[in-house]
Design an enzyme around this catalytic site. Sequence first.
Site, PDB file in Angstrom:
ATOM      1  N   LYS A 204     -21.042 -31.875  17.175  1.00 26.74           N
ATOM      2  CA  LYS A 204     -21.943 -30.738  17.399  1.00 26.74           C
ATOM      3  C   LYS A 204     -22.442 -30.208  16.058  1.00 26.74           C
ATOM      4  O   LYS A 204     -23.632 -30.021  15.857  1.00 26.74           O
ATOM      5  CB  LYS A 204     -21.197 -29.659  18.186  1.00 26.74           C
ATOM      6  CG  LYS A 204     -22.007 -28.414  18.447  1.00 26.74           C
ATOM      7  CD  LYS A 204     -21.263 -27.440  19.324  1.00 26.74           C
ATOM      8  CE  LYS A 204     -21.968 -26.098  19.300  1.00 26.74           C
ATOM      9  NZ  LYS A 204     -21.308 -25.094  20.136  1.00 26.74           N
ATOM     10  N   GLU A 210     -13.060 -34.833   9.743  1.00 29.24           N
ATOM     11  CA  GLU A 210     -12.492 -36.076  10.288  1.00 29.24           C
ATOM     12  C   GLU A 210     -13.605 -37.023  10.743  1.00 29.24           C
ATOM     13  O   GLU A 210     -13.586 -38.227  10.458  1.00 29.24           O
ATOM     14  CB  GLU A 210     -11.598 -35.776  11.510  1.00 29.24           C
ATOM     15  CG  GLU A 210     -10.345 -34.988  11.204  1.00 29.24           C
ATOM     16  CD  GLU A 210     -10.519 -33.502  11.458  1.00 29.24           C
ATOM     17  OE1 GLU A 210     -11.587 -32.943  11.101  1.00 29.24           O
ATOM     18  OE2 GLU A 210      -9.585 -32.888  11.996  1.00 29.24           O
ATOM     19  N   GLY A 263     -18.301 -27.127  22.338  1.00 29.23           N
ATOM     20  CA  GLY A 263     -17.869 -28.522  22.212  1.00 29.23           C
ATOM     21  C   GLY A 263     -17.061 -28.985  23.421  1.00 29.23           C
ATOM     22  O   GLY A 263     -17.283 -30.075  23.964  1.00 29.23           O
ATOM     23  N   ARG A 264     -16.132 -28.144  23.884  1.00 29.03           N
ATOM     24  CA  ARG A 264     -15.264 -28.546  24.989  1.00 29.03           C
ATOM     25  C   ARG A 264     -15.957 -28.475  26.345  1.00 29.03           C
ATOM     26  O   ARG A 264     -15.343 -28.762  27.374  1.00 29.03           O
ATOM     27  CB  ARG A 264     -13.985 -27.697  24.977  1.00 29.03           C
ATOM     28  CG  ARG A 264     -14.222 -26.195  24.944  1.00 29.03           C
ATOM     29  CD  ARG A 264     -12.964 -25.445  24.525  1.00 29.03           C
ATOM     30  NE  ARG A 264     -13.178 -24.016  24.356  1.00 29.03           N
ATOM     31  CZ  ARG A 264     -13.588 -23.435  23.231  1.00 29.03           C
ATOM     32  NH1 ARG A 264     -13.873 -24.171  22.170  1.00 29.03           N
ATOM     33  NH2 ARG A 264     -13.737 -22.117  23.162  1.00 29.03           N
ATOM     34  N   GLU A 349      -8.052 -24.004  24.037  1.00 28.17           N
ATOM     35  CA  GLU A 349      -8.967 -23.588  22.977  1.00 28.17           C
ATOM     36  C   GLU A 349      -9.828 -22.412  23.465  1.00 28.17           C
ATOM     37  O   GLU A 349     -10.283 -21.596  22.672  1.00 28.17           O
ATOM     38  CB  GLU A 349      -9.863 -24.763  22.530  1.00 28.17           C
ATOM     39  CG  GLU A 349     -10.515 -24.539  21.169  1.00 28.17           C
ATOM     40  CD  GLU A 349     -11.140 -25.794  20.574  1.00 28.17           C
ATOM     41  OE1 GLU A 349     -10.678 -26.290  19.539  1.00 28.17           O
ATOM     42  OE2 GLU A 349     -12.126 -26.273  21.168  1.00 28.17           O
ATOM     43  N   HIS A 380       9.556 -40.034  36.557  1.00 31.46           N
ATOM     44  CA  HIS A 380      10.645 -40.787  35.930  1.00 31.46           C
ATOM     45  C   HIS A 380      10.814 -40.401  34.471  1.00 31.46           C
ATOM     46  O   HIS A 380      11.416 -41.131  33.696  1.00 31.46           O
ATOM     47  CB  HIS A 380      10.383 -42.285  36.090  1.00 31.46           C
ATOM     48  CG  HIS A 380      10.303 -42.673  37.528  1.00 31.46           C
ATOM     49  ND1 HIS A 380      11.425 -42.949  38.288  1.00 31.46           N
ATOM     50  CD2 HIS A 380       9.246 -42.731  38.378  1.00 31.46           C
ATOM     51  CE1 HIS A 380      11.041 -43.213  39.532  1.00 31.46           C
ATOM     52  NE2 HIS A 380       9.723 -43.079  39.611  1.00 31.46           N
ATOM     53  N   LYS A 513      -8.415 -25.827   8.617  1.00 28.95           N
ATOM     54  CA  LYS A 513      -9.475 -26.629   7.975  1.00 28.95           C
ATOM     55  C   LYS A 513      -9.675 -26.164   6.539  1.00 28.95           C
ATOM     56  O   LYS A 513      -9.794 -26.967   5.615  1.00 28.95           O
ATOM     57  CB  LYS A 513     -10.808 -26.461   8.719  1.00 28.95           C
ATOM     58  CG  LYS A 513     -10.874 -27.075  10.092  1.00 28.95           C
ATOM     59  CD  LYS A 513     -12.293 -26.902  10.653  1.00 28.95           C
ATOM     60  CE  LYS A 513     -12.363 -27.221  12.133  1.00 28.95           C
ATOM     61  NZ  LYS A 513     -13.657 -26.892  12.736  1.00 28.95           N
TER      62      LYS A 513
HETATM   63  O1  F6P Z   1     -11.336 -28.304  16.454  1.00 33.20           O
HETATM   64  C1  F6P Z   1     -12.315 -27.378  16.705  1.00 33.20           C
HETATM   65  C2  F6P Z   1     -13.604 -27.934  17.097  1.00 33.20           C
HETATM   66  O2  F6P Z   1     -14.546 -27.079  16.585  1.00 33.20           O
HETATM   67  C3  F6P Z   1     -13.749 -28.087  18.618  1.00 33.20           C
HETATM   68  O3  F6P Z   1     -14.089 -26.900  19.226  1.00 33.20           O
HETATM   69  C4  F6P Z   1     -14.811 -29.121  18.695  1.00 33.20           C
HETATM   70  O4  F6P Z   1     -14.887 -29.664  19.973  1.00 33.20           O
HETATM   71  C5  F6P Z   1     -14.332 -30.078  17.637  1.00 33.20           C
HETATM   72  O5  F6P Z   1     -13.848 -29.247  16.609  1.00 33.20           O
HETATM   73  C6  F6P Z   1     -15.373 -31.027  17.106  1.00 33.20           C
HETATM   74  O6  F6P Z   1     -16.457 -30.367  16.548  1.00 33.20           O
HETATM   75  P1  F6P Z   1     -17.804 -31.103  16.268  1.00 33.20           P
HETATM   76  O7  F6P Z   1     -18.351 -31.623  17.554  1.00 33.20           O
HETATM   77  O8  F6P Z   1     -18.702 -30.074  15.639  1.00 33.20           O
HETATM   78  O9  F6P Z   1     -17.536 -32.242  15.308  1.00 33.20           O
END
Ligand code: F6P
Length: 548
Positions: A204, A210, A263-264, A349, A380, A513
């Site tokens: 987003k 990452e 995002g979620r 979240e 199990h 972060k």
């Molecule tokens: O970990 C937090 C977060 O901002 C989530 O809310 C989001 O889904 C994820 O990181 C990834 O963010 P992006 O889509 O901006 O890379």
Amino acid sequence: MQANLAKHWSLLQQHAERLKSQPLRDLFAADAERFSQFSVHLDDLLMDFSKEKIDQAALTALLQLAQAAQVEARRDAMVQGEKINSTEQRAVLHMALRDGIPAGVQVDGQDVLKEVAAVRGRFLDFAEAVRTGAYKTVSGQAFTDVVNIGIGGSDLGPVMVTTALAPWHDGPAVHFVSNVDGAHSVDTLKGLNPQTTLVIVASKTFTTAETMLNFSTALAWLKASLGEQAGQHVAAVSTNLAATRSYGIEDTRVFGFWDWVGGRYSVWSAIGLPVAIAVGKQAFTEFLAGAKAMDEHFRSAPLAQNLPVLFALLGIWRRNLLQYPTVALIPYDQHLARFPAYVQQLDMESNGKRVQLDGSPIQTSTGPVIWGEPGTNAQHSFFQLIHQGSEVIPVDFLAAANPSSQSEFADLELHHETLLTNVLAQAQALAFGRDAEAVRVDLQAAGLSAVQIEALVTHRTFPGDRPSTLMLYRQLTPYTLGRLVALFEHKVFVQGVIWGVNSYDQWGVELGKKLANVLAPALHDRTVPAGVDASTAGLLQHIHALRA
Ligand code: F6P
């Protein structure tokens, strides 16, 4: 606690005290109509909450709490595009992504549904072009594999939905890289051919560390094989079009979305591109239609028959009144194996908050810990604790009446019957347990002596009175999956309104972060920053020594 709700909470506490001493067994014995009174459905999708420790008076009080918290007014404000995400000054319109809001809603002068339709048309066309081979590799072949690079909402939704819709998967193989641990990239890319692999970078913000690092690794992997033409094997999904351009990704393969999609909550948007490539336009459209059906139900059904509202209120009852801190989410549906992980982000979240909209501390507990694994495997592993452990853990079960897999296996029906008998039996065992007398009778029948029986009886007793809710549906189709996901989304919304939190920000992920950015040079240069705490300093020194 919102001040106007105090009297509702206190009435609910009285009901909880009263019901604590009434076992589920007694509640069932006292009311032959319990199942019909405490179950609701939307078409074939049934929610049976008769095994929750609740009665009509408590349910009525919960519905009054929802009314007093103005759930309906807040829902309507969300649907109309009001900026209910107040800490970020954003509207919250994931429902628009499946046409679940009325026509004409605007945000900042833009017609939301028109924008959605335009981008949806583009990304579904691109997905079809990849599937049919109309969009080709640099050497003119069809793509065999797609790697989606993203994390959080840019990963969990596509992973969960692709897994859930495995029987509909007839497009290229889809892989996911999310973890910044290089192992994830290495393990995923090593089996793939860059000549026939499309990389989708989904973020987003297009700033998530990452994802950017995983993307640069994948790009280098493509370039090593395709040279300067590697860009043709890259598509992007983001709200940050300036950033995608700065990476040289061609606009025709960039699919946008909007800051009013969290995002979620984004799997319905172009973030769903890998899903659409896997299952095709028709199945993806049915997935959206299922969510839209749940949206329409959520917007129009009276609170007392409204599935998401009732589901949310049961969660409030468990969390705030009976004070259970966790919920086990157990799909008796192998295709929903990633559903608990998806709901963890969606729920925790969103509602893992401790201040209200006005910044003041909340007086009640908020979002529970959600965890789970598919049944019957879960039986199990950790069900021992759920049945006989010292804490009560409410369970949300999901199950389909029919298998979604088609197969020539003659035993498929038998597999499914076995699955269903297990989910029903687990819910029974949790609710009604097995008392000492029944255990004695069993052990006597097995030929044990009186001494042997008494030595075992407490070990083999099940306390019961442990609540569960079952969502039962005809079959896990794209449409049903859409309804289920939207049901959980709206549940989270209703609970957020009652707790008075902003369910749509996530400041809690920011500090880590920031600190990681500060520590990055220390890892790289093998130093220990001045003034760092003694634990982190010690750990850094140990890491430096182990890496030497
Ligand atoms: O970990 C937090 C977060 O901002 C989530 O809310 C989001 O889904 C994820 O990181 C990834 O963010 P992006 O889509 O901006 O890379």
